[in-house]
Design an enzyme around this catalytic site. Structure first.
Site, PDB file in Angstrom:
ATOM      1  N   SER A 291       0.824  -1.197   0.000  1.00 39.83           N
ATOM      2  CA  SER A 291       0.000   0.000   0.000  1.00 39.83           C
ATOM      3  C   SER A 291       0.864   1.256   0.000  1.00 39.83           C
ATOM      4  CB  SER A 291      -0.897   0.000   1.249  1.00 39.83           C
ATOM      5  OG  SER A 291      -1.512   1.255   1.447  1.00 39.83           O
TER       6      SER A 291
ATOM      7  N   TYR B  45      -2.262  -0.347  10.071  1.00 39.12           N
ATOM      8  CA  TYR B  45      -2.466  -0.897   8.729  1.00 39.12           C
ATOM      9  C   TYR B  45      -1.195  -0.749   7.897  1.00 39.12           C
ATOM     10  CZ  TYR B  45      -3.958  -1.143   3.860  1.00 39.12           C
ATOM     11  OH  TYR B  45      -4.047  -1.454   2.515  1.00 39.12           O
TER      12      TYR B  45
END
Length: 336
Positions: A128, A153
């Protein structure tokens, strides 16, 4: 390369990738646990479309279940694996850290073990743009330091990259990580800003605009993302013989390992995105301006030179065209 496992294929990116693979004649086994992070009916609707293909198989399974996961790998014998299953969302990770530890760390560890023991030829996995964290150098390069994540995350995605490198080194498992930049489009995730904004505008409700609208995002249309993944699948990384430990580039290695950014390479102002949606929807948004949220970053901007050089990848869809296609889908799916 006839058999591919795609994890998380009931999700947004996984659905679009799997549909394209099926159309190209690959035999695809889909693994997904259908969790309720967002509307499960949206996930099952995606699966209904995929199930129309004869070369499609679905296995409802959590990545944390290592015993069944190993059986699935052993029975299907995939040549390639695309891991898109993860607990998504920056903000949700602040309130529910255990979900990220289990799915993104334990689950990914199990994926690596299955690929190792069953001799997978190439593992492609989702990272990501969140890994860039506190980095302010733009555009973001895969050679940049990413040791300062701003959310759990992001930390789990950085950990996935490190875990994959370890397996590439120890077991010569070819691994490619893809750092996705703000993916949007039809069948998207309801927790994403463009989706929430569209719903709110349609319902005549206010939208929350964080950092008072002073945000930049490298919005990347789903078809461009899928094109990039398809270009990477048949290109397993090889060891970089020119890799220099004194000039350590984290995007490549002496092991069969590679990291790519996959984005549009054109950051857009959040307020411009909202204006486009207002024009398409034919009505103004009621804006509720708020300060920056915990774990968020003010800007993302992908340097995609490596991916373009190695695969010919070139994003083609403008934000205007991509949002237009999304709104058409949204109105049709939700009967607005």
């Amino acid at each position: 390369m006839s058999k591919i496992i795609v994890t998380g294929a009931a999700g947004f990116i996984g659905f679009h990738l799997t549909e394209k693979l099926l159309q190209q004649g690959y035999e695809v086994l889909v693994v997904d646990n259908l969790n309720d992070y967002y509307d499960v009916s949206l996930k099952t609707s995606r699966l209904d479309i995929l199930s129309k293909h004869k070369n499609f198989t679905f296995q409802k399974l959590s990545l944390e279940d290592d015993v069944v996961l190993n059986q699935v790998w052993g029975d299907f014998k995939p040549s390639h694996v695309v891991n898109l299953a993860a607990q998504a969302g920056v903000r949700y990770s602040i309130d529910n850290p255990s979900a990220y530890i289990q799915a993104n760390l334990v689950g990914f560890g199990n994926i690596l073990e299955c690929c190792r023991h069953h001799k997978t030829e190439h593992l492609i996995f989702a990272s990501s743009s969140s890994v860039y964290g506190a980095n302010i150098s733009a555009p973001f390069k895969t050679s940049d330091n990413v040791d300062h994540p701003l959310s759990l995350y992001a930390a789990t995605k950085k950990a996935n990259e490190l875990m994959a490198h370890t397996y590439a080194n120890l077991y010569q498992l070819p691994c490619t990580g893809l750092r996705f930049f703000t993916v949007y489009g039809p069948w998207g995730r309801p927790d994403m800003a463009y989706f929430k904004f569209t719903k709110a505008i349609a319902d005549g409700k206010p939208i929350d605009v964080y950092n008072n609208g002073n945000m930049l995002r490298d919005f990347t249309y789903i078809d461009d993302i899928v094109d990039g993944i398809l270009r990477v699948i048949p290109r397993p990384p090889t060891l970089n013989k020119q890799w220099d430990a004194e000039k350590s580039d984290p995007s490549s290695s002496f092991a069969p390992y590679k990291i790519y950014n996959i984005g549009h390479n054109k950051p857009e102002k959040l307020m411009d995105m909202i204006s486009i949606l207002e024009d398409i929807m034919g009505k103004p948004a009621v804006k509720n301006f708020l300060p920056m949220q915990m774990g968020d970053v003010p800007a993302t901007y992908a340097d995609i030179d490596d991916l373009t050089h190695d695969t010919g990848f070139k994003p083609m869809t403008s934000l205007q065209d991509g949002l237009q296609k999304f709104v058409v889908w949204y109105k049709d799916f939700y009967k607005v």
